[in-house]
Design a protein around this motif. Sequence first.
Motif, short mmCIF file in Angstrom:
data_model
loop_
_atom_site.label_atom_id
_atom_site.label_comp_id
_atom_site.label_asym_id
_atom_site.label_seq_id
_atom_site.Cartn_x
_atom_site.Cartn_y
_atom_site.Cartn_z
N LEU A 198 32.75 -4.62 -15.21
CA LEU A 198 33.55 -5.50 -16.06
C LEU A 198 33.89 -4.84 -17.38
O LEU A 198 35.03 -4.93 -17.87
CB LEU A 198 32.78 -6.81 -16.32
CG LEU A 198 33.50 -7.83 -17.21
CD1 LEU A 198 34.83 -8.23 -16.59
CD2 LEU A 198 32.61 -9.06 -17.44
N LEU A 199 32.91 -4.14 -17.97
CA LEU A 199 33.15 -3.42 -19.23
C LEU A 199 34.16 -2.30 -19.01
O LEU A 199 35.06 -2.09 -19.82
CB LEU A 199 31.84 -2.84 -19.77
CG LEU A 199 31.97 -1.97 -21.03
CD1 LEU A 199 32.56 -2.77 -22.18
CD2 LEU A 199 30.61 -1.39 -21.41
N LEU A 200 34.01 -1.59 -17.90
CA LEU A 200 34.93 -0.49 -17.59
C LEU A 200 36.35 -1.00 -17.48
O LEU A 200 37.28 -0.44 -18.08
CB LEU A 200 34.50 0.19 -16.29
CG LEU A 200 35.37 1.35 -15.79
CD1 LEU A 200 35.40 2.47 -16.81
CD2 LEU A 200 34.85 1.87 -14.45
N TYR A 201 36.55 -2.07 -16.72
CA TYR A 201 37.90 -2.63 -16.55
C TYR A 201 38.45 -3.16 -17.86
O TYR A 201 39.65 -3.00 -18.15
CB TYR A 201 37.87 -3.75 -15.51
CG TYR A 201 37.44 -3.31 -14.13
CD1 TYR A 201 37.76 -2.03 -13.66
CD2 TYR A 201 36.71 -4.16 -13.30
CE1 TYR A 201 37.36 -1.61 -12.40
CE2 TYR A 201 36.30 -3.75 -12.04
CZ TYR A 201 36.62 -2.47 -11.59
OH TYR A 201 36.22 -2.07 -10.35
N SER A 202 37.60 -3.76 -18.67
CA SER A 202 38.05 -4.31 -19.95
C SER A 202 38.53 -3.21 -20.88
O SER A 202 39.59 -3.33 -21.52
CB SER A 202 36.92 -5.10 -20.61
OG SER A 202 36.50 -6.18 -19.80
N VAL A 203 37.75 -2.14 -20.96
CA VAL A 203 38.14 -1.01 -21.83
C VAL A 203 39.42 -0.36 -21.31
O VAL A 203 40.28 0.05 -22.11
CB VAL A 203 36.99 0.02 -21.91
CG1 VAL A 203 37.44 1.26 -22.67
CG2 VAL A 203 35.77 -0.59 -22.58
N GLU A 204 39.58 -0.26 -20.00
CA GLU A 204 40.80 0.32 -19.43
C GLU A 204 42.01 -0.51 -19.82
O GLU A 204 43.07 0.04 -20.16
CB GLU A 204 40.68 0.40 -17.91
CG GLU A 204 39.70 1.47 -17.43
CD GLU A 204 39.54 1.45 -15.92
OE1 GLU A 204 40.16 0.58 -15.26
OE2 GLU A 204 38.80 2.30 -15.38
N VAL A 205 41.89 -1.84 -19.75
CA VAL A 205 43.00 -2.72 -20.13
C VAL A 205 43.31 -2.56 -21.63
O VAL A 205 44.49 -2.46 -22.02
CB VAL A 205 42.66 -4.19 -19.81
CG1 VAL A 205 43.72 -5.12 -20.40
CG2 VAL A 205 42.57 -4.39 -18.31
N ILE A 206 42.27 -2.53 -22.45
CA ILE A 206 42.46 -2.38 -23.89
C ILE A 206 43.15 -1.05 -24.20
O ILE A 206 44.06 -0.97 -25.04
CB ILE A 206 41.11 -2.46 -24.63
CG1 ILE A 206 40.54 -3.88 -24.52
CG2 ILE A 206 41.26 -2.05 -26.10
CD1 ILE A 206 39.13 -4.01 -25.05
N ALA A 207 42.72 0.02 -23.52
CA ALA A 207 43.33 1.34 -23.74
C ALA A 207 44.80 1.35 -23.32
O ALA A 207 45.65 1.92 -24.01
CB ALA A 207 42.55 2.40 -22.97
N ALA A 208 45.10 0.72 -22.18
CA ALA A 208 46.48 0.67 -21.70
C ALA A 208 47.38 -0.06 -22.69
O ALA A 208 48.48 0.42 -23.04
CB ALA A 208 46.53 -0.02 -20.33
#
Length: 229
Positions: A198-208
């Motif tokens: 969940l953290l990984l996906y959240s950071v990926e979305v924030i980075a995008a």
Amino acid sequence: MVSQAGHLFLNLVTIVLINLVLSGDNAVVIALAVKTLPHSHRVRALIAGAACAVVLRVAATFFAGQLLHVEFLKLIGGITILWIAVKLFPQAVPSEEPPGARPSSLWRAIWFILLADVTMSLDNILAIAQVAQSNLALLVFGLGLSIPFVLFASGLLALLMDKYPVIVYLGAAILGKIGAEMMLTDRFMSQVFSPAPLLLYSVEVIAAVSVLVVGKLLADREARVLVMK
């Protein structure tokens, strides 16, 4: 003899599939790089960047086993991809300016192609090295084959970006996601933080989203500077 031939054929098919699956992200950043160039310079940038990338890929493959255990390698690679995305997006984003208002250097595009290809090809290199083992001919074939895949895909993407500008935004967002993923899956980061999915996906979305926001702000600032001139 038949068994060896069958094993070789299976390895060849595996390498082709690896290239098909893993070359997509490379094509995105290369397409953004050549998108900033006039059509007459795009082929030259692709060929020059690819030629240099082949040499570096072959050299990197000999150290593939050691690269797996290098801490901070993917972390630095992820930061590099984010930096490239933010630098390229303002140049590639659709603009109301007349053609040539924001010229891009051929060598600058080649540099971005080379830097991004080497950074993002780590998974490709490691996978092909694992399949080829000590077979140098198979190794060279696999790495050489990856280049035409990337060239064709990136050239096609650049043309689609000209016709459908929304792909520029999508490509920049994908690079933001890839950069964050590389950083969080670095050996050091994984051992210290052990990020949950969940953290990984959240950071990926924030980075995008961050790449799009920062890139658009830079594009607007460059547009204002050009208007003032």
